[in-house]
Scaffold this active site. Structure first.
Site, PDB file in Angstrom:
ATOM      1  N   ARG A  21     134.180 -36.652  -0.990  1.00  0.00           N
ATOM      2  CA  ARG A  21     134.714 -35.954  -2.318  1.00  0.00           C
ATOM      3  C   ARG A  21     134.014 -36.573  -3.645  1.00  0.00           C
ATOM      4  NH1 ARG A  21     140.606 -33.742  -0.809  1.00  0.00           N
ATOM      5  NH2 ARG A  21     140.235 -33.080   1.170  1.00  0.00           N
ATOM      6  N   SER A  49     128.644 -38.347   3.060  1.00  0.00           N
ATOM      7  CA  SER A  49     129.247 -37.562   4.243  1.00  0.00           C
ATOM      8  C   SER A  49     129.138 -36.097   4.269  1.00  0.00           C
ATOM      9  CB  SER A  49     130.711 -37.786   3.738  1.00  0.00           C
ATOM     10  OG  SER A  49     131.591 -37.659   5.016  1.00  0.00           O
ATOM     11  N   PRO A  50     129.101 -35.726   5.643  1.00  0.00           N
ATOM     12  CA  PRO A  50     129.181 -34.355   5.998  1.00  0.00           C
ATOM     13  C   PRO A  50     130.346 -33.688   5.300  1.00  0.00           C
ATOM     14  CG  PRO A  50     128.774 -35.736   7.950  1.00  0.00           C
ATOM     15  CD  PRO A  50     129.167 -36.668   6.951  1.00  0.00           C
ATOM     16  N   TYR A  62     138.021 -31.643  16.817  1.00  0.00           N
ATOM     17  CA  TYR A  62     136.893 -30.534  17.444  1.00  0.00           C
ATOM     18  C   TYR A  62     136.772 -31.004  18.908  1.00  0.00           C
ATOM     19  CZ  TYR A  62     136.307 -29.760  12.290  1.00  0.00           C
ATOM     20  OH  TYR A  62     136.672 -29.033  11.154  1.00  0.00           O
ATOM     21  N   ARG A 104     130.449 -39.790  15.245  1.00  0.00           N
ATOM     22  CA  ARG A 104     131.519 -40.116  14.348  1.00  0.00           C
ATOM     23  C   ARG A 104     132.825 -39.864  15.351  1.00  0.00           C
ATOM     24  NH1 ARG A 104     133.908 -38.175   8.776  1.00  0.00           N
ATOM     25  NH2 ARG A 104     132.070 -38.984   7.918  1.00  0.00           N
TER      26      ARG A 104
END
Length: 352
Positions: free
Chosen positions: A322, A21-22, A178, A226
């Protein structure tokens, strides 16, 4: 079909369904990825993931959240990314770039300084958003229509550089509060022109950008998006899963190949709503209702858990964040746990 089945996206073949994942590293200078990014992304490629996604990569200096984020608005950045892309490819992995603009969530200090707003002396800038609606204690300036069009072009220009750098796919980050999310969610978007008000108007900026990016990248290259599937805000203005299903259908019609369904961005998620796999149902619903391929996120940490998401067809990819920080070799370790034979770099084979 299982976690280690290949996935085909246009001309791109992923050797398994595991995606890094980013994850922002806050370790760049002037938007240029360096040795940290090479080792961070490269080690996960060595670790067996099928697809590596870069952290949020800004399409302009004003798109950064902090001065230590990466970008791809100039050729120096493009060249630095190419070195990383080439190394990932040498490990038989694929790599995509996540293009992004922070909008009203920008001009912040490093997280080690608790991400407080930058002042002018520290290099801060005026943040802009869909509307002058407060975000995290800051009121951004409303973008003009001309500025919105300019931003769409900057995304397209960044996509061209990404292709030139050798990336295998592009993902537009339209979630987590965002800029794109600041447009499609009525929680932030209070505009009264063609970019505000109705659902169709609020998604316009994202759809126009998708169309322009699709025009400038090869037809054989997959395009990913996303989104935040829900706002986690229980008000009439809050973005809902039903909204996301409708948006995903339109994105599919405009050449998007896969949706990663995350959530939130404008508020802290209640702890009682956070548990292993807590956002997988979003990907499952979007996949079921629209037929588009989806990526699942949300505390996916274990091999059997990840495998079940794929075997039960809740999603087509598992996007793991993570756990990849804790274990760069998550894919290799998962194959061992599942009793599946997978390729291991010859340099490491004697340890497995």
């Amino acid at each position: 079909m299982n976690l280690f089945s290949p996935l085909y996206l246009r001309s791109l073949t992923l050797k398994n369904r595991i995606v890094v994942s980013p994850m922002q590293q806050y370790s760049a200078i002037n938007g240029i990825p360096g040795n940290w990014h090479l080792v961070h992304l490269g080690s996960r490629a060595v670790g067996g993931a099928g697809l590596i996604l870069t952290e949020c990569t800004a399409v302009s200096p004003e798109g950064l959240a902090t001065l230590n984020d990466v970008g791809i608005w100039n050729d120096e950045q493009k060249t630095a990314w190419k070195n990383i892309v080439d190394f990932v490819h040498e490990q038989d992995a694929k790599i995509g770039i996540q293009l992004w603009h922070s909008g009203g969530k920008g001009s912040l200090r490093h997280p080690n300084e608790r991400m407080k707003p930058l002042n002018d002396e520290e290099g801060g800038w005026t943040v802009k958003s869909s509307s002058a609606t407060e975000i995290n204690g800051v009121v951004p300036k409303e973008l003009t229509v001309e500025e919105i069009h300019e931003l769409t072009k900057k995304f397209a220009d960044a996509a061209v550089r990404a292709v030139e750098a050798g990336f295998d796919t592009i993902e537009l980050h339209a979630g987590h509060g965002y800029l794109f999310h600041q447009f499609y969610s009525a929680v932030i978007n209070k505009r009264e022109d063609e970019y505000g008000g109705s659902f169709e108007n609020r998604i316009r900026f994202l759809i126009e950008t998708v169309r322009e990016v699709r025009k400038v990248i090869p037809e054989i290259m997959p395009l990913l998006v996303r989104i935040s599937a829900v706002d986690y805000i229980d008000t009439p203005e809050g973005w809902t899963l039903e909204d996301s299903i409708a948006l995903s259908e339109i994105l599919k019609e405009n050449g998007v190949d896969l949706i990663t369904a995350s959530g939130g961005g404008f508020t802290n998620v209640s702890k009682d709503k956070v548990f292993p796999g807590y956002q997988v149902s979003f990907a499952a619903a979007i996949k079921e209702k629209t037929g588009i391929l989806t990526g699942a996120v949300g505390m996916i940490t274990e091999a059997h858990q990840a495998n079940e998401i794929i075997t039960s067809e809740k999603a087509d990819l598992v996007i793991i964040a993570r756990e990849h920080l804790r274990d760069p070799y998550f894919a290799i370790h998962s194959a061992k746990k599942l009793g599946i034979v997978t390729e291991i770099p010859w340099q490491y084979q004697r340890a497995f």
